[in-house]
Design a protein around this motif. Structure first.
Motif, PDB file in Angstrom:
ATOM      1  N   PRO A 174       0.689  -1.351  -0.119  1.00  0.00           N
ATOM      2  CA  PRO A 174       0.083   0.045  -0.078  1.00  0.00           C
ATOM      3  C   PRO A 174       1.068   1.314   0.118  1.00  0.00           C
ATOM      4  CG  PRO A 174       0.030  -0.820   2.228  1.00  0.00           C
ATOM      5  CD  PRO A 174       0.993  -2.008   1.187  1.00  0.00           C
ATOM      6  N   ALA A 175       0.428   2.336  -0.758  1.00  0.00           N
ATOM      7  CA  ALA A 175       1.111   3.757  -0.624  1.00  0.00           C
ATOM      8  C   ALA A 175       1.241   4.261   0.754  1.00  0.00           C
ATOM      9  CB  ALA A 175       0.212   4.396  -1.754  1.00  0.00           C
ATOM     10  N   PHE A 176       0.015   4.087   1.532  1.00  0.00           N
ATOM     11  CA  PHE A 176       0.119   4.744   2.908  1.00  0.00           C
ATOM     12  C   PHE A 176      -0.189   3.698   3.955  1.00  0.00           C
ATOM     13  CE2 PHE A 176      -0.845   8.127   0.116  1.00  0.00           C
ATOM     14  CZ  PHE A 176      -0.367   8.972   0.521  1.00  0.00           C
ATOM     15  N   GLY A 177       0.293   4.121   5.169  1.00  0.00           N
ATOM     16  CA  GLY A 177      -0.049   3.110   6.293  1.00  0.00           C
ATOM     17  C   GLY A 177      -1.180   3.281   6.790  1.00  0.00           C
ATOM     18  N   ASP A 178      -1.860   2.645   7.705  1.00  0.00           N
ATOM     19  CA  ASP A 178      -3.214   2.913   8.520  1.00  0.00           C
ATOM     20  C   ASP A 178      -2.899   4.168   9.244  1.00  0.00           C
ATOM     21  OD1 ASP A 178      -3.878   0.337   7.675  1.00  0.00           O
ATOM     22  OD2 ASP A 178      -3.584  -0.596   9.451  1.00  0.00           O
ATOM     23  N   SER A 179      -4.342   4.841   9.263  1.00  0.00           N
ATOM     24  CA  SER A 179      -4.525   6.139   9.668  1.00  0.00           C
ATOM     25  C   SER A 179      -4.175   6.045  11.285  1.00  0.00           C
ATOM     26  CB  SER A 179      -5.799   6.667   9.267  1.00  0.00           C
ATOM     27  OG  SER A 179      -5.845   7.982   9.926  1.00  0.00           O
ATOM     28  N   ALA A 180      -3.531   6.806  11.772  1.00  0.00           N
ATOM     29  CA  ALA A 180      -3.825   6.958  13.294  1.00  0.00           C
ATOM     30  C   ALA A 180      -3.795   8.559  13.648  1.00  0.00           C
ATOM     31  CB  ALA A 180      -2.354   6.686  13.817  1.00  0.00           C
ATOM     32  N   ASP A 181      -4.810   8.962  14.402  1.00  0.00           N
ATOM     33  CA  ASP A 181      -5.455  10.151  15.017  1.00  0.00           C
ATOM     34  C   ASP A 181      -5.699  10.708  13.566  1.00  0.00           C
ATOM     35  OD1 ASP A 181      -4.869   9.767  17.678  1.00  0.00           O
ATOM     36  OD2 ASP A 181      -2.911  10.318  17.307  1.00  0.00           O
ATOM     37  N   GLY A 182      -6.363  10.237  12.613  1.00  0.00           N
ATOM     38  CA  GLY A 182      -6.826  10.967  11.426  1.00  0.00           C
ATOM     39  C   GLY A 182      -5.645  11.247  10.359  1.00  0.00           C
ATOM     40  N   THR A 183      -4.484  10.631  10.720  1.00  0.00           N
ATOM     41  CA  THR A 183      -3.412  10.870   9.538  1.00  0.00           C
ATOM     42  C   THR A 183      -2.803   9.608   9.293  1.00  0.00           C
ATOM     43  OG1 THR A 183      -2.718  13.047  10.804  1.00  0.00           O
ATOM     44  CG2 THR A 183      -1.126  11.955   9.307  1.00  0.00           C
ATOM     45  N   ALA A 184      -2.621   9.467   7.736  1.00  0.00           N
ATOM     46  CA  ALA A 184      -2.042   8.244   7.094  1.00  0.00           C
ATOM     47  C   ALA A 184      -0.362   8.975   6.559  1.00  0.00           C
ATOM     48  CB  ALA A 184      -2.903   7.675   6.097  1.00  0.00           C
ATOM     49  N   THR A 185       0.358   8.180   6.767  1.00  0.00           N
ATOM     50  CA  THR A 185       1.821   8.447   6.312  1.00  0.00           C
ATOM     51  C   THR A 185       2.015   7.706   5.110  1.00  0.00           C
ATOM     52  OG1 THR A 185       2.339   8.995   8.737  1.00  0.00           O
ATOM     53  CG2 THR A 185       4.140   8.829   6.956  1.00  0.00           C
ATOM     54  N   LEU A 186       2.765   8.444   4.167  1.00  0.00           N
ATOM     55  CA  LEU A 186       3.179   7.780   3.075  1.00  0.00           C
ATOM     56  C   LEU A 186       4.497   6.690   3.410  1.00  0.00           C
ATOM     57  CD1 LEU A 186       3.200   7.912  -0.213  1.00  0.00           C
ATOM     58  CD2 LEU A 186       5.158   9.742   0.193  1.00  0.00           C
ATOM     59  N   THR A 187       4.316   5.364   2.617  1.00  0.00           N
ATOM     60  CA  THR A 187       5.193   4.278   3.098  1.00  0.00           C
ATOM     61  C   THR A 187       6.149   4.354   1.991  1.00  0.00           C
ATOM     62  OG1 THR A 187       4.013   2.554   1.826  1.00  0.00           O
ATOM     63  CG2 THR A 187       3.363   2.846   4.302  1.00  0.00           C
ATOM     64  N   ASP A 188       7.407   4.298   2.510  1.00  0.00           N
ATOM     65  CA  ASP A 188       8.553   4.032   1.597  1.00  0.00           C
ATOM     66  C   ASP A 188       8.869   4.487   0.203  1.00  0.00           C
ATOM     67  OD1 ASP A 188       9.742   2.575   3.838  1.00  0.00           O
ATOM     68  OD2 ASP A 188       8.740   0.816   3.363  1.00  0.00           O
ATOM     69  N   PRO A 189       8.750   5.957   0.080  1.00  0.00           N
ATOM     70  CA  PRO A 189       8.639   6.340  -1.196  1.00  0.00           C
ATOM     71  C   PRO A 189      10.007   6.016  -1.893  1.00  0.00           C
ATOM     72  CG  PRO A 189       8.884   8.202   0.284  1.00  0.00           C
ATOM     73  CD  PRO A 189       8.579   6.838   1.095  1.00  0.00           C
ATOM     74  N   PRO A 190       9.983   5.579  -3.199  1.00  0.00           N
ATOM     75  CA  PRO A 190      11.194   5.154  -3.661  1.00  0.00           C
ATOM     76  C   PRO A 190      12.208   6.606  -4.421  1.00  0.00           C
ATOM     77  CG  PRO A 190       9.398   4.943  -5.176  1.00  0.00           C
ATOM     78  CD  PRO A 190       9.014   5.455  -4.115  1.00  0.00           C
ATOM     79  N   ALA A 191      13.332   6.616  -4.619  1.00  0.00           N
ATOM     80  CA  ALA A 191      14.051   7.273  -5.153  1.00  0.00           C
ATOM     81  C   ALA A 191      13.446   7.643  -6.580  1.00  0.00           C
ATOM     82  CB  ALA A 191      15.597   7.073  -5.147  1.00  0.00           C
ATOM     83  N   VAL A 192      13.446   9.107  -6.931  1.00  0.00           N
ATOM     84  CA  VAL A 192      12.894   9.372  -8.207  1.00  0.00           C
ATOM     85  C   VAL A 192      13.745  10.480  -8.946  1.00  0.00           C
ATOM     86  CG1 VAL A 192      11.428  11.123  -7.105  1.00  0.00           C
ATOM     87  CG2 VAL A 192      10.837  10.082  -9.304  1.00  0.00           C
ATOM     88  N   THR A 193      13.700  10.439  -9.996  1.00  0.00           N
ATOM     89  CA  THR A 193      14.745  11.522 -10.798  1.00  0.00           C
ATOM     90  C   THR A 193      13.662  12.587 -11.507  1.00  0.00           C
ATOM     91  OG1 THR A 193      16.322   9.649 -11.168  1.00  0.00           O
ATOM     92  CG2 THR A 193      16.250  11.325 -12.429  1.00  0.00           C
ATOM     93  N   GLY A 194      14.349  13.851 -11.366  1.00  0.00           N
ATOM     94  CA  GLY A 194      13.445  14.917 -11.967  1.00  0.00           C
ATOM     95  C   GLY A 194      13.523  14.682 -13.304  1.00  0.00           C
ATOM     96  N   VAL A 195      12.265  15.092 -13.984  1.00  0.00           N
ATOM     97  CA  VAL A 195      12.325  15.003 -15.514  1.00  0.00           C
ATOM     98  C   VAL A 195      12.138  16.256 -16.264  1.00  0.00           C
ATOM     99  CG1 VAL A 195      11.290  12.731 -15.566  1.00  0.00           C
ATOM    100  CG2 VAL A 195       9.631  14.715 -15.562  1.00  0.00           C
ATOM    101  N   ALA A 196      11.957  17.260 -15.385  1.00  0.00           N
ATOM    102  CA  ALA A 196      11.958  18.675 -15.812  1.00  0.00           C
ATOM    103  C   ALA A 196      12.371  19.689 -14.740  1.00  0.00           C
ATOM    104  CB  ALA A 196      10.505  19.032 -16.203  1.00  0.00           C
ATOM    105  N   ALA A 197      12.751  20.644 -14.881  1.00  0.00           N
ATOM    106  CA  ALA A 197      13.355  21.788 -14.107  1.00  0.00           C
ATOM    107  C   ALA A 197      12.078  22.629 -13.592  1.00  0.00           C
ATOM    108  CB  ALA A 197      14.708  22.458 -14.515  1.00  0.00           C
ATOM    109  N   GLY A 198      12.374  22.966 -12.208  1.00  0.00           N
ATOM    110  CA  GLY A 198      11.183  23.777 -11.688  1.00  0.00           C
ATOM    111  C   GLY A 198      11.202  23.845 -10.549  1.00  0.00           C
ATOM    112  N   THR A 199      10.016  24.555  -9.773  1.00  0.00           N
ATOM    113  CA  THR A 199       9.982  24.672  -8.336  1.00  0.00           C
ATOM    114  C   THR A 199       8.628  23.777  -8.250  1.00  0.00           C
ATOM    115  OG1 THR A 199      10.799  26.833  -7.819  1.00  0.00           O
ATOM    116  CG2 THR A 199       9.509  25.988  -6.265  1.00  0.00           C
TER     117      THR A 199
END
Length: 136
Positions: free
Chosen positions: A57-82
């Motif tokens: 799953p992309a997120f863990g189980d919610s605690a106190d109304g908040t779910a946290t992203l699980t293990d985002p992989p390294a990713v490479t930028g495909v364009a420059a910007g903010t």
């Protein structure tokens, strides 16, 4: 007066939302520049600076109304910007939600080591959360 929600309801609502990211297989996040559209129903705006393929799953189980992203992989930028916002998509490419992007510690839903993205360089994701408001 606004609605107020108990924690178990907030957790159930949050889990329902983040589970949609995993619908139809692993979802993704498009990290984008520019002004976020007023509604997630609107067409995406700005430039895709990086696309994050999420774990399942992309997120863990919610605690106190908040779910946290699980293990985002390294990713490479495909364009420059903010980076200013993201769009979360399910495995079939349907929009699930939009959220804010900030530098670590600045309160964004998705936090990056820096919001200055460069094509060909690693985008360091330091955290991500989805929070259901309590109404208090």
């Amino acid at each position: 007066m606004a609605l107020t929600l108990p924690t178990d309801t907030r957790d159930a609502m949050c889990n329902t939302l983040v589970d949609r990211v995993d619908a139809s297989g692993a979802g993704s996040l498009e990290i984008r520049s520019g002004t976020r559209p007023p509604s997630a129903n609107d067409a995406a705006t700005g430039t895709v600076l990086a696309t994050v393929e999420l774990a399942t799953p992309a997120f863990g189980d919610s605690a106190d109304g908040t779910a946290t992203l699980t293990d985002p992989p390294a990713v490479t930028g495909v364009a420059a910007g903010t980076a200013t916002w993201f769009r979360a998509l399910d495995g079939a490419g349907a929009t699930v939600m939009d959220g804010s992007v900030s530098a670590t510690g600045d309160g964004g839903d998705l936090q990056l080591a820096t919001t200055a993205i460069t094509a060909g360089l690693t985008v360091d994701i330091t955290g991500g959360t989805v929070t259901m408001p309590s109404g208090e």
